[in-house]
Enzyme design. Structure first.
Site, PDB file in Angstrom:
ATOM      1  N   ASP A 162       0.831  -1.209   0.000  1.00  0.00           N
ATOM      2  CA  ASP A 162       0.000   0.000   0.000  1.00  0.00           C
ATOM      3  C   ASP A 162       0.865   1.258   0.000  1.00  0.00           C
ATOM      4  O   ASP A 162       2.002   1.250   0.469  1.00  0.00           O
ATOM      5  CB  ASP A 162      -0.926  -0.024   1.232  1.00  0.00           C
ATOM      6  N   ASN A 209     -10.912  -2.447  -5.329  1.00  0.00           N
ATOM      7  CA  ASN A 209     -10.136  -1.579  -6.227  1.00  0.00           C
ATOM      8  C   ASN A 209     -10.807  -1.402  -7.598  1.00  0.00           C
ATOM      9  O   ASN A 209     -10.510  -0.465  -8.328  1.00  0.00           O
ATOM     10  CB  ASN A 209      -8.702  -2.099  -6.415  1.00  0.00           C
TER      11      ASN A 209
HETATM   12  C1  IPE Z   1      -5.336  -2.614  -0.111  1.00  0.00           C
HETATM   13  O1  IPE Z   1      -5.025  -1.296  -0.329  1.00  0.00           O
HETATM   14  C2  IPE Z   1      -5.425  -3.354  -1.413  1.00  0.00           C
HETATM   15  C3  IPE Z   1      -4.161  -3.632  -2.066  1.00  0.00           C
HETATM   16  C4  IPE Z   1      -2.977  -3.377  -1.575  1.00  0.00           C
HETATM   17  C5  IPE Z   1      -4.272  -4.274  -3.360  1.00  0.00           C
HETATM   18  P1  IPE Z   1      -6.169  -0.198  -0.517  1.00  0.00           P
HETATM   19  O2  IPE Z   1      -5.470   1.109  -0.692  1.00  0.00           O
HETATM   20  O3  IPE Z   1      -7.091  -0.587  -1.588  1.00  0.00           O
HETATM   21  O4  IPE Z   1      -6.943  -0.269   0.863  1.00  0.00           O
HETATM   22  P2  IPE Z   1      -7.609   0.866   1.747  1.00  0.00           P
HETATM   23  O5  IPE Z   1      -8.539   1.632   0.861  1.00  0.00           O
HETATM   24  O6  IPE Z   1      -6.498   1.719   2.266  1.00  0.00           O
HETATM   25  O7  IPE Z   1      -8.275   0.130   2.842  1.00  0.00           O
HETATM   26  C1  IPE Z   2      -1.541   0.272  -3.409  1.00  0.00           C
HETATM   27  O1  IPE Z   2      -1.335   1.647  -3.454  1.00  0.00           O
HETATM   28  C2  IPE Z   2      -1.752  -0.319  -4.782  1.00  0.00           C
HETATM   29  C3  IPE Z   2      -3.121  -0.761  -5.060  1.00  0.00           C
HETATM   30  C4  IPE Z   2      -4.098  -0.790  -4.186  1.00  0.00           C
HETATM   31  C5  IPE Z   2      -3.406  -1.196  -6.413  1.00  0.00           C
HETATM   32  P1  IPE Z   2      -2.551   2.659  -3.456  1.00  0.00           P
HETATM   33  O2  IPE Z   2      -2.940   2.919  -4.886  1.00  0.00           O
HETATM   34  O3  IPE Z   2      -3.635   2.196  -2.599  1.00  0.00           O
HETATM   35  O4  IPE Z   2      -1.878   3.965  -2.878  1.00  0.00           O
HETATM   36  P2  IPE Z   2      -2.452   4.914  -1.731  1.00  0.00           P
HETATM   37  O5  IPE Z   2      -2.827   4.036  -0.585  1.00  0.00           O
HETATM   38  O6  IPE Z   2      -3.622   5.623  -2.318  1.00  0.00           O
HETATM   39  O7  IPE Z   2      -1.316   5.826  -1.396  1.00  0.00           O
HETATM   40 MG    MG Z   3      -4.041   2.426  -0.621  1.00  0.00          MG
END
Ligand code: IPE
Ligand code: IPE
Ligand code: MG
Length: 259
Positions: free
Chosen positions: A27, A75
């Site tokens: 993340d 996502n």
């Molecule tokens: C969790 O991250 C999902 C992945 C790493 C694929 P998200 O960014 O989607 O989760 P939240 O929204 O912070 O809970």
């Molecule tokens: C994790 O990074 C990757 C995926 C969930 C695909 P994020 O895209 O959630 O990045 P943040 O959490 O918004 O910084």
């Molecule tokens: Mg995230």
């Protein structure tokens, strides 16, 4: 691998048990990019370098299964442009990294509702899975279009159908049977779950499987998470006392002392 890295790996192997299965909630890509004044996809691209580094480091130190949460069911609700950029990045990364995985004797697998992925992604995935299917050093499992609730739901449906057909009696449904019907049936439960970017939540990851996983949460954004911090996470894991709800048994004792 540098001499220093080799020494660090040996140190960890001598120090204690290496987790058999590490699962990572990767993340913070978007925030990493934003902090540099760049669009989110810039962070996703940089995240691929961390995937490569962490995969190699895990294989070298002796981890047997590495599961990476790459795209969750939720996502799909992100802006269309980001979703399609992520799918494109997945195809590109599979194309550029499969040879290296194969050379490193790493087997690729997936968990999740991959039928929701665009056909181009599925094709690349199927090719990479087939190409690396005989490899035995480590399994790299990509959680794609995955969520813990999706996993439990599909297992419940399968078991309901089997019960209806009389293939299994309700009384026979125990933890082992449920685990066997999850998409992770071929994987042991994760010993260690790492989450980057400082969020203290599971975000619908391996809900059933995480029952007794050790958690390691770091403020580091995924694109900055490299092998040095992985070693640190493993060291932290080695210092944990995994009781599984029982009573701690000191290494010298066989039975716990009741005081
Ligand atoms: C969790 O991250 C999902 C992945 C790493 C694929 P998200 O960014 O989607 O989760 P939240 O929204 O912070 O809970
Ligand atoms: C994790 O990074 C990757 C995926 C969930 C695909 P994020 O895209 O959630 O990045 P943040 O959490 O918004 O910084
Ligand atoms: Mg995230």
């Amino acid at each position: 691998m540098s001499t220093e890295e080799r020494e660090q790996q040996r140190y960890l192997q001598d120090r204690g048990e290496i987790p058999t299965h590490i699962a990572v909630i990767m993340d913070g890509n978007g925030r990493w990019a934003k902090s540099r004044g760049n669009p989110r996809i810039f962070g996703h691209k940089a995240g691929v370098d961390s995937v490569r580094d962490i995969t190699e480091a895990c294989a070298e130190v002796g981890v047997r299964h590495l599961t990476l949460y790459a795209f969750s069911t939720e996502n799909w609700g992100r802006p269309k442009g980001e979703v399609s950029a992520l799918m494109k990045l997945l195809v590109q990364s599979l194309r550029s990294e499969t040879n290296k995985l194969h050379e490193n004797n790493i087997r690729l697998s997936t968990i999740g509702d991959i039928y929701r992925l665009p056909p181009s992604c599925r094709k690349e995935l199927e090719y990479a899975i087939e190409r690396t299917s005989e490899n035995s050093r480590m399994e790299l499992c990509l959680a794609l279009s995955y969520s813990g609730r999706w996993d439990i739901r599909q297992a419940v449906k399968m078991l309901a159908e089997k019960t209806q057909k009389g293939e299994i009696a309700p009384d026979e449904i125990d933890d082992e049977v449920i685990s066997h019907h999850l998409s992770t049936s071929a994987l042991p439960d994760p010993d260690l779950i790492i989450r980057t970017s400082g969020e203290f939540r599971m975000s619908n990851f391996l809900l059933w499987q995480a029952a007794y996983s050790e958690l390691y949460i770091t403020e580091t954004f995924w694109p900055d998470f490299r092998r040095k911090e992985l070693y640190h996470a493993i060291e932290s894991y080695q210092d944990r006392d995994r009781r599984f709800g029982k009573v701690a048994v000191s290494k010298a004792q066989k039975e716990p002392t009741i005081i």
